[in-house]
Scaffold this active site. Structure first.
Site, PDB file in Angstrom:
ATOM      1  N   SER A 184      28.085  69.927  82.263  1.00 28.14           N
ATOM      2  CA  SER A 184      27.134  68.751  82.399  1.00 28.14           C
ATOM      3  C   SER A 184      25.596  69.297  82.256  1.00 28.14           C
ATOM      4  O   SER A 184      25.247  69.631  81.429  1.00 28.14           O
ATOM      5  CB  SER A 184      27.192  67.879  83.780  1.00 28.14           C
ATOM      6  OG  SER A 184      26.628  66.673  83.693  1.00 28.14           O
ATOM      7  N   ASP A 271      33.712  59.540  78.617  1.00 28.17           N
ATOM      8  CA  ASP A 271      32.299  59.754  79.148  1.00 28.17           C
ATOM      9  C   ASP A 271      31.127  59.334  78.314  1.00 28.17           C
ATOM     10  O   ASP A 271      31.235  59.275  77.169  1.00 28.17           O
ATOM     11  CB  ASP A 271      32.194  61.392  79.059  1.00 28.17           C
ATOM     12  CG  ASP A 271      30.999  61.847  79.476  1.00 28.17           C
ATOM     13  OD1 ASP A 271      30.178  61.298  80.206  1.00 28.17           O
ATOM     14  OD2 ASP A 271      30.898  63.174  79.315  1.00 28.17           O
ATOM     15  N   HIS A 303      33.900  61.818  82.522  1.00 30.54           N
ATOM     16  CA  HIS A 303      33.039  62.897  82.628  1.00 30.54           C
ATOM     17  C   HIS A 303      33.461  64.070  83.552  1.00 30.54           C
ATOM     18  O   HIS A 303      33.743  63.723  84.617  1.00 30.54           O
ATOM     19  CB  HIS A 303      31.551  62.470  83.242  1.00 30.54           C
ATOM     20  CG  HIS A 303      30.260  63.315  83.208  1.00 30.54           C
ATOM     21  ND1 HIS A 303      30.006  64.109  81.916  1.00 30.54           N
ATOM     22  CD2 HIS A 303      29.668  63.877  84.162  1.00 30.54           C
ATOM     23  CE1 HIS A 303      29.166  64.948  82.371  1.00 30.54           C
ATOM     24  NE2 HIS A 303      28.764  64.723  83.454  1.00 30.54           N
TER      25      HIS A 303
END
Length: 328
Positions: A184, A271, A303
């Site tokens: 991320s 995601d 995600h």
């Protein structure tokens, strides 16, 4: 003084105090589940706030310890390795890792990232360093980029003839097989470190072989709805907003200078960041960069699913592919 007047005056003071208290507790912005900021300066975090001590992981046998890489900024990192797999004559691939959390939360010692790196290090038989960086909003961007670079420079200072003194890195890390990675926002940081490696060439004797990005936090042609608010609060002084090359790599004229040989991009079907992750790979190839790109798409997954469901088949599949990449 008249008693009624005094009581009335006290009553007015209490009302004003209550109003001030209420105003101070007003929410300035809410980026749940990462952070909530109050008008009085209070910062409330919701995920990855706990910390696990370093030591020996009973599930994997991986050893870990915390090291300080910047005394001035009080910055640390966590090192991971399996002693029985490392010798001074047969050194291990080195992974420099950056945790996610939207630039607002997480650490090298939070349970999710600690568990993930214990598992990856054991399976891949590598030595890893997970770099801490200062978090927004107390430390707005670009602080995290600066700290991440300091952590990388400190790590490679352990290469032959360097000033680094940590025995695990000096004795067991193979500086001809360095990889960087992150999840991320940490994947965003890893990408920027790869750009800086290509531009600044921090140590000509070492070899950055590859980079893997797990559900990278990028903007692009189809930017996910939540990216804008998170970026603006993490980097309130950002120039060009979502066209800043730090969040939108396709806008970076130095994209072709990414300083690793190969890149693996993991994306997840459910995601919102999936499209910008895949776009990153296309833009990297189109830039004229000479390395190889592999996109791995996990359908119907959210995600960073490997942290939410670490024992799922998809999480094990990602770990196994990452381990193979780190030994390629």
């Amino acid at each position: 003084m008249d008693t009624k007047f005094l009581l009335g005056f006290i009553f007015v003071l209490l009302i004003e105090f209550s109003r001030a208290e209420s105003s101070g507790n007003e929410i300035l912005y809410d980026l749940y589940p990462f952070v909530r900021m109050y008008r009085n300066g209070t910062v409330q975090r919701f995920i990855d706030t706990e910390s696990m001590p370093a030591g020996v992981d009973p599930a994997t046998g991986v050893h870990s310890k915390d090291v300080k890489f910047s005394q001035n900024l009080n910055l640390s990192a966590r090192l991971f390795y399996l002693p029985e797999k490392a010798t001074v004559t047969k050194k291990l691939p080195l992974l420099i890792y950056y945790h996610g959390g939207g630039f607002f939360s997480g650490s090298a010692s939070d349970p999710n990232h600690n568990r993930y790196l214990n598992s990856l290090v054991a399976y891949a038989r590598v030595i890893a360093i997970s770099v801490n960086y200062r978090l927004a909003p107390e430390h707005p961007l670009p602080a995290a980029y600066q700290d991440s670079w300091l952590g990388l420079l400190w790590t490679v200072s352990h290469f032959r003839g360097g000033t680094g003194k940590d025995p695990w890195l000096r004795n067991y890390a193979d500086f001809q097989r360095i990889y960087i990675g992150g999840d991320s926002a940490g994947a965003n940081l890893a990408h920027e470190m790869a750009i800086r490696i290509g531009v600044k060439n921090p140590n000509r004797g070492v070899n950055f072989k590859g980079m893997f990005l797990n559900c990278p936090f990028f903007a692009g042609q189809n930017t996910a709805p939540g990216v804008g608010p998170m970026w603006s609060h993490a980097y309130p002084n950002s120039k060009n907003g979502l066209n800043n090359p730090l969040i939108n790599p396709g806008k970076n004229p130095n994209l072709k200078l990414v300083g690793v040989l190969n890149v693996v991009i993991f994306v997840a079907g459910d995601d919102p960041l999936r499209d910008s992750g895949l776009e990153y790979g296309r833009k990297l190839v189109a830039s004229g960069w000479k390395g190889g790109v592999l996109d791995v798409d996990f359908p119907h997954q959210p995600h960073v699913f490997n942290f939410n469901k670490p024992n799922s088949d998809n999480a094990f599949s990602m770990r196994n592919m990452t381990a193979s990449f780190l030994n390629s």
